[in-house]
Enzyme design. Structure first.
Site, PDB file in Angstrom:
ATOM      1  N   LYS A  49       0.559  -1.102   0.213  1.00 34.70           N
ATOM      2  CA  LYS A  49      -0.147   0.340  -0.015  1.00 34.70           C
ATOM      3  C   LYS A  49       0.603   1.059  -0.242  1.00 34.70           C
ATOM      4  O   LYS A  49       2.106   1.317   0.772  1.00 34.70           O
ATOM      5  CB  LYS A  49      -0.788  -0.234   1.174  1.00 34.70           C
ATOM      6  CG  LYS A  49      -2.163   1.397   1.617  1.00 34.70           C
ATOM      7  CD  LYS A  49      -2.856   0.779   2.613  1.00 34.70           C
ATOM      8  CE  LYS A  49      -4.790   1.689   2.856  1.00 34.70           C
ATOM      9  NZ  LYS A  49      -5.066   1.966   3.491  1.00 34.70           N
ATOM     10  N   SER A  83      -9.311   1.713   2.904  1.00 36.34           N
ATOM     11  CA  SER A  83      -8.759   2.735   1.984  1.00 36.34           C
ATOM     12  C   SER A  83      -7.754   1.356   1.142  1.00 36.34           C
ATOM     13  O   SER A  83      -7.693   1.676   0.575  1.00 36.34           O
ATOM     14  CB  SER A  83      -7.868   3.500   2.926  1.00 36.34           C
ATOM     15  OG  SER A  83      -7.213   2.904   4.154  1.00 36.34           O
ATOM     16  N   SER A  93      -9.500  -0.706   7.281  1.00 34.93           N
ATOM     17  CA  SER A  93      -9.396  -0.495   5.368  1.00 34.93           C
ATOM     18  C   SER A  93      -8.957  -1.915   4.730  1.00 34.93           C
ATOM     19  O   SER A  93      -8.279  -1.530   3.929  1.00 34.93           O
ATOM     20  CB  SER A  93      -8.369   0.823   5.716  1.00 34.93           C
ATOM     21  OG  SER A  93      -8.927   1.918   5.967  1.00 34.93           O
TER      22      SER A  93
END
Lengths: 483, 499, 96
Positions: free
Chosen positions: B81, B156, B180
């Site tokens: 990420k 997210s 997330s």
């Protein structure tokens, strides 16, 4: 005319002399090229996290105890949020409602009279970087200082029952000096105002004498010496009184001391006045202190300067002025203490140290621990004087030699043949030679010009290279000139 | 053979490498080709790093050719990420304010993956600074759900979950502040775990809400989850909040055995307008575990109802402070001050430096980030601190107590991961509150600091449904055992989206 | 509690955000919607409840006071938008 009284609050910041910074491993030092003591943590780079320096906590706990504070069983770090380019995260890791130390005091001598100045809190935080203002429309930022461990010490006004507050510029300076001495004794900081390792932001208000409510405060910044602390506060007190006497109103604001012009001027527009939005820093876990740990630190505290001052005065019979000189540096105080404990006349030692030693230190620019002089050497020297082996003048020269070489007095005296000559026959022959060589002066003396005696003494001492016992020289000269 | 390599799990890749049936280079190439093939449609990656992956693969192949034993992650392509620092590789947090930022150090998790021999194929998209539930808040572009390109991948960590689901990497790392990892894993039909707070170092994870953030794996199955956990867990002296506790070998918990396991099913988690099909799928999963020997019963955790409010005070408060550092001074975007401002400060006028801060932040941050900064600043400001921030912290305590109580009775809690399956792109953009509901089942675990995992448990209209399992702090082992047992008796994790 | 336009302006100033008028309006609407939801918390009696700042029961995490090499200055400044003389450069900050 109405009489006003000032009240002064002191917020003092002290940089700790740890080896590494408060929350990262960058070195703590003064000066150097900009941005060379930085890492992701003290630059506030995204993703970096702080880890507490154990020794910094220990140093500050030691200081808190020396300032007679209570150390609560738990303390936590908060974030103090405000935007400023020298603050890399735009928040400062500091403490808020759970500081390291609370409710202490520092004893000062206000005109010789002891006062205990109340301290509200001692807390830990990190220093900011530095803004350098260069020509043109730009400023430079150097983060070398960012993250250096910083201790904040705040006085309490009004003080709790039994304690006092600061009520004059003189007391403010005295408070600061006592604080400096204590921290020097603890060895936690080099406390240099000129280099910024001790910084002071006093706030000043005045009120009509006898009134209990406080007047409007102003805060003074840019005070970089004990002298400017005194002058800045003194100026501010007078300025506020002048305003009030003219029925004006003091504005609550931050003012900057202008050392050249000797005035304070307003600074900091509203733009930088912030609401700090303190909240517990989630990146750091709480600190818990055991009673044993606190007691261990307490038991390891050295004798503090005020206690030492009092002891030097009472045990060694010193005047306050002499004792103050001796306690001002912990090394000198300890040196003196060792001498005074092993020599019969502590006052005489004190005289030698406050005159000869300090003169030599000043002249050489050395610190005491950088010389090879030892207390045993000093005592040895004084004993030689007492025994009449050397006279006082010779002793001064020997002292300097000891200071420079680290040799003992006895060794220097022996090597240089400086023993005092007290043998009357030997001195008498020199006296006779001097009198014979100066018939005119002998005549003038006998005609009543008796002050020539010291001139004759000087001549004899020169002939004997200063080694003749002055008392014997005097006695023999008098006998011969007056016979 | 080699073109199907990207379909494989970590443990399958490891077997092939160990038996020298393929090289690490072939593995890397297969994933790189797959990214080239599908990412123009999925858009999971902000930055791809094929050269980097090939170089790392090369090193693994050399080790193998020297006859060295290789670890389970050696030569396994990973996606990370884009809010975890990678030295010399863009780390943008999907924010314009960090559009050009190249960290000068690696996050601890990245170091650990490199040490384990994993290869980095790229950095994945996210909601800007991890704030969001759909990856629509990325400052750059929207990531698509591989199961249906018109729906969101969740967020997210939407890029990470989509990349795993689309076989663009063998596994990915995500970060989970309120769900997330788990919620996008649920939307994309993969396995995602948020470990116990403190299990994995946060050093190098760009902070959103420090008391809630936790890094975790997104994988194709539970076995892989255990393998990645083994690599990333453990005390890090650079993170004061990382726990100094022994890390078990999580692969030892890959046992299909739930006999006697006590399961609590808290009814509140089914009450947030939860899709009946999602409810049915989760209840069916509970029934399966019961058939396999576990004991399940419904329970109640009243304070969970307050989780969303608590979260939307605490997370913004921390974020308002964490994101203060983006000011244009040291890195990232700088927008020049308004020409009308002054450098010589006079009363009432705005200075250039303040103008630079304000314009940089105004242009650098997206709407959602600004909104959270504003809420957080407000909640911490004088006069509101007690009513909002302090109150939220106290209710957080009540919530933790509810979990403590539940775990006195139950080994695990089973709930939906999210009340619905993936929703359409743009569908909830105008309703921030509806968007936040997507995290309502996952937020409580962050507030309590406990571990949670999402595993696929069904489909609705071709979109995956996620089953959330939570356990008490540091009991990832039970979590893995329950999830593994469930997985061994279902086929959902083997399904692949058609791309 | 509802945020007024002035509140929004104040909070924006504290947050160092130069918001457009349109943004201020949208934010006011969204934030007020959330604040309504937060009101729910006031239902709970929390007088005797300790706040949670940290979910993990960990205390006294320290590092030893041992200095380690800092970054080379080129790395320190690598991402800086404006640099001169090994310093970060910003618009002049004058405090008078």
């Amino acid at each position: 005319m109405a009489e006003y009284e000032p009240i002064i609050g002191m917020e003092v910041h002290v940089e700790l002399q740890t080896r590494s910074k408060m929350f990262c491993s960058c070195e703590v030092a003064f000066g150097g090229e900009p941005n060379t003591r930085c890492c992701p943590v003290c630059l506030g780079l995204p993703g970096s996290l702080p880890v507490i320096n154990e020794r910094a906590v220990e140093y500050m706990a030691r200081a808190a105890l020396a300032l007679n504070c209570t150390i609560p069983p738990q303390c936590i770090f908060h974030r103090k949020n405000y935007y400023y380019p020298d603050l890399p995260k735009n928040y400062q890791i500091s403490q808020y409602d759970f500081p390291l130390g609370v409710n202490g005091w520092v004893e000062i001598l206000a005109g010789g009279k002891p006062k205990r100045i109340a301290i509200r809190r001692v807390h830990m935080e990190e220093d900011t970087g530095k803004l350098l203002h260069v020509a043109g429309n730009r400023s430079y930022v150097d983060y070398n200082r960012s993250g250096v461990p910083l201790m904040e010490i705040v006085t309490q006004n009004p003080p709790p029952e039994g304690l006092d507050q600061i009520e004059s510029a003189e007391e403010a300076r005295e408070y600061l000096q006592r604080l400096r001495q204590i921290l020097l004794y603890l060895g936690v900081s080099d406390v240099k105002m000129e280099e910024g390792s001790m910084r002071c932001e006093p706030n000043v208000s005045v009120r009509l004498k006898g009134h209990s409510e406080f007047g409007v405060k102003t805060e003074i910044k840019n005070l970089n010496s004990f002298r400017s602390v005194y002058l800045g506060i003194d100026y501010e007190i007078k300025r506020q009184i002048r305003i009030l006497e003219q029925n004006g109103e003091v504005v609550q604001e931050t003012r900057r001391w202008d050392d050249e012009r000797g005035v304070t001027v307003p600074m900091r527009s509203k733009e930088f006045e912030q609401e700090y939005r303190y909240f517990p820093d989630p990146d750091l876990v709480p600190l818990k202190f055991t009673e044993e740990w606190i007691e261990k630190l307490r038991s390891e505290l050295p004798e503090l300067p005020m206690a030492k001052l009092k002891r030097f005065m009472s045990d060694y019979g010193l005047a306050q002025a002499d004792a103050e000189v001796l306690i001002d540096s912990p090394e000198l105080a300890e040196f003196y203490d060792t001498c005074a404990a092993s020599y019969k006349d502590p006052k005489t030692v004190a005289n030698w140290l406050t005159t000869e030693l300090l003169r030599l230190l000043n002249a050489s620019g050395k610190k005491l621990n950088e010389t090879r002089l030892t207390p045993a050497h000093v005592c040895g020297l004084l004993e030689l004087v007492d025994a009449g082996t050397i006279n006082r003048n010779t002793a001064k020269a020997v002292f300097e030699e000891m200071f420079n070489t680290g040799k003992s007095a006895a060794e220097i005296v022996r090597q240089k043949g400086l023993e005092q000559v007290s043998d009357e026959a030997a001195i008498e022959s020199v006296v006779n030679r001097v009198l014979e060589a100066n018939p005119n002066e002998v005549k003038r003396y006998r005609a009543g010009e008796v002050k020539l005696l010291s001139w004759f003494v000087g001549q004899v001492m020169r002939e004997t290279k200063g080694k003749a016992n002055p008392a014997t020289v005097n006695k023999l000269l008098r006998e011969k000139l007056e016979s | 053979m080699s073109d199907r390599l990207c379909n494989l799990t970590i443990h399958e890749i490891h077997e092939l490498l160990r038996k020298k049936q393929v090289s690490a280079r072939e593995i890397a190439e297969s994933f790189i080709r797959r990214i080239e093939e599908v990412d123009p449609r999925v858009r999971a990656f902000i930055t791809t790093t094929p050269d980097y992956a090939l170089k790392q693969a090369e090193a693994v192949d050399q080790a193998i050719s020297r006859g060295e034993a290789i670890g389970p992650l050696a030569g396994v392509p990973a996606a990370i990420k884009d809010n975890m620092c990678t030295r010399g590789i863009f780390t943008t947090c999907a924010s314009k304010i960090l559009y050009n930022y190249k960290p000068i150090y690696d996050a601890t998790v990245v170091e650990r993956l490199y040490m384990a021999g994993a290869t980095l194929v790229g950095k994945t998209n996210l909601d800007e600074f991890a704030m969001g539930s759909s990856t629509e808040n990325s400052g750059f572009f929207v990531t698509r759900n591989p199961w249906n390109l018109d729906t969101v991948p969740g967020g997210s960590s939407g890029g990470s979950a989509a990349a795993v689901a689309a076989d663009e990497c063998a596994f990915a790392l995500g970060s989970d502040t309120g769900g997330s990892i788990r919620q996008p894993a649920s939307f994309c039909g993969v396995v995602g775990m948020k470990p116990t707070y403190g299990r994995v170092s946060r050093y190098g994870l760009v902070a959103f809400a420090s008391s809630l953030d936790q890094i975790g794996p997104i994988t194709k199955d539970v076995t892989d989850c255990a393998i990645v956990l083994n690599a990333i867990c453990g005390k890090d002296r650079r993170d004061s909040t990382s726990l100094d506790v022994p890390v078990p070998d999580f692969t030892q918990s890959l046992r299909a055995d739930v006999k006697g396991l006590k399961i609590g099913v808290p009814k509140e988690f089914f009450g947030f307008g939860t899709d009946p099909d999602v409810q049915a799928a989760v209840r069916k999963a509970v029934d399966l575990l019961t058939e396999l020997g576990a004991h399940a019963e419904e329970t109640s955790m009243p304070s969970v109802e307050y989780g969303l409010a608590v979260y939307y005070i605490i997370a913004p408060a921390e974020c308002s402070s964490n994101l203060a550092r983006y000011d244009g001074v040291r890195y990232g975007l700088r927008v020049a001050p308004d020409s009308g401002t002054v450098t010589r400060q006079t009363r009432g006028s705005k200075s250039s430096i303040v103008s630079m801060f304000e314009r940089t932040r105004e242009q650098g941050f997206g709407a959602e980030v600004k909104q959270r900064i504003m809420i957080g600043t407000y909640a911490l400001s004088a006069g509101y601190y007690d009513a909002y921030y302090l109150k939220a912290q106290k209710v957080r305590t009540l919530l933790r107590r509810d979990f403590d109580k539940a775990f006195e009775k139950y080994d695990i809690l089973v709930t939906p991961t999210s009340p619905t399956v993936a929703f359409g792109i743009g569908e909830r953009a105008d309703d921030p509150y509806a968007m936040k509901l997507a995290d309502i089942c996952t937020i409580p675990a962050n507030l309590a600091g406990i571990p949670g995992i999402s595993v696929p448990c069904g489909f609705k209209n071709g979109l995956p449904i996620g089953l959330q399992i939570m356990a008490k702090a540091l009991d990832e082992e039970t979590l893995i055992r329950a999830a593994f047992t469930y997985e061994q008796h279902t086929e959902y994790h083997r399904k692949k989206p058609q791309l | 509690m509802r945020l007024t336009a002035q509140d929004i302006a104040d909070v924006a100033r504290l947050s160092r955000l130069e918001l457009t008028e349109e943004e201020k309006e949208t934010l006011a609407k969204h934030i007020n919607r959330l604040l309504e939801h937060f009101e729910k918390l006031q239902e709970l009696d929390t007088d005797d409840v300790e706040p949670t700042s940290h979910v993990i029961p960990v205390y006294n995490v320290f590092r030893k006071d041992e200095p380690a090499p800092s970054l080379p200055v080129e790395e320190v400044l690598a991402n800086a938008p404006d640099v001169a003389d090994n310093c970060f450069v910003v618009p002049r900050v004058v405090e008078t």
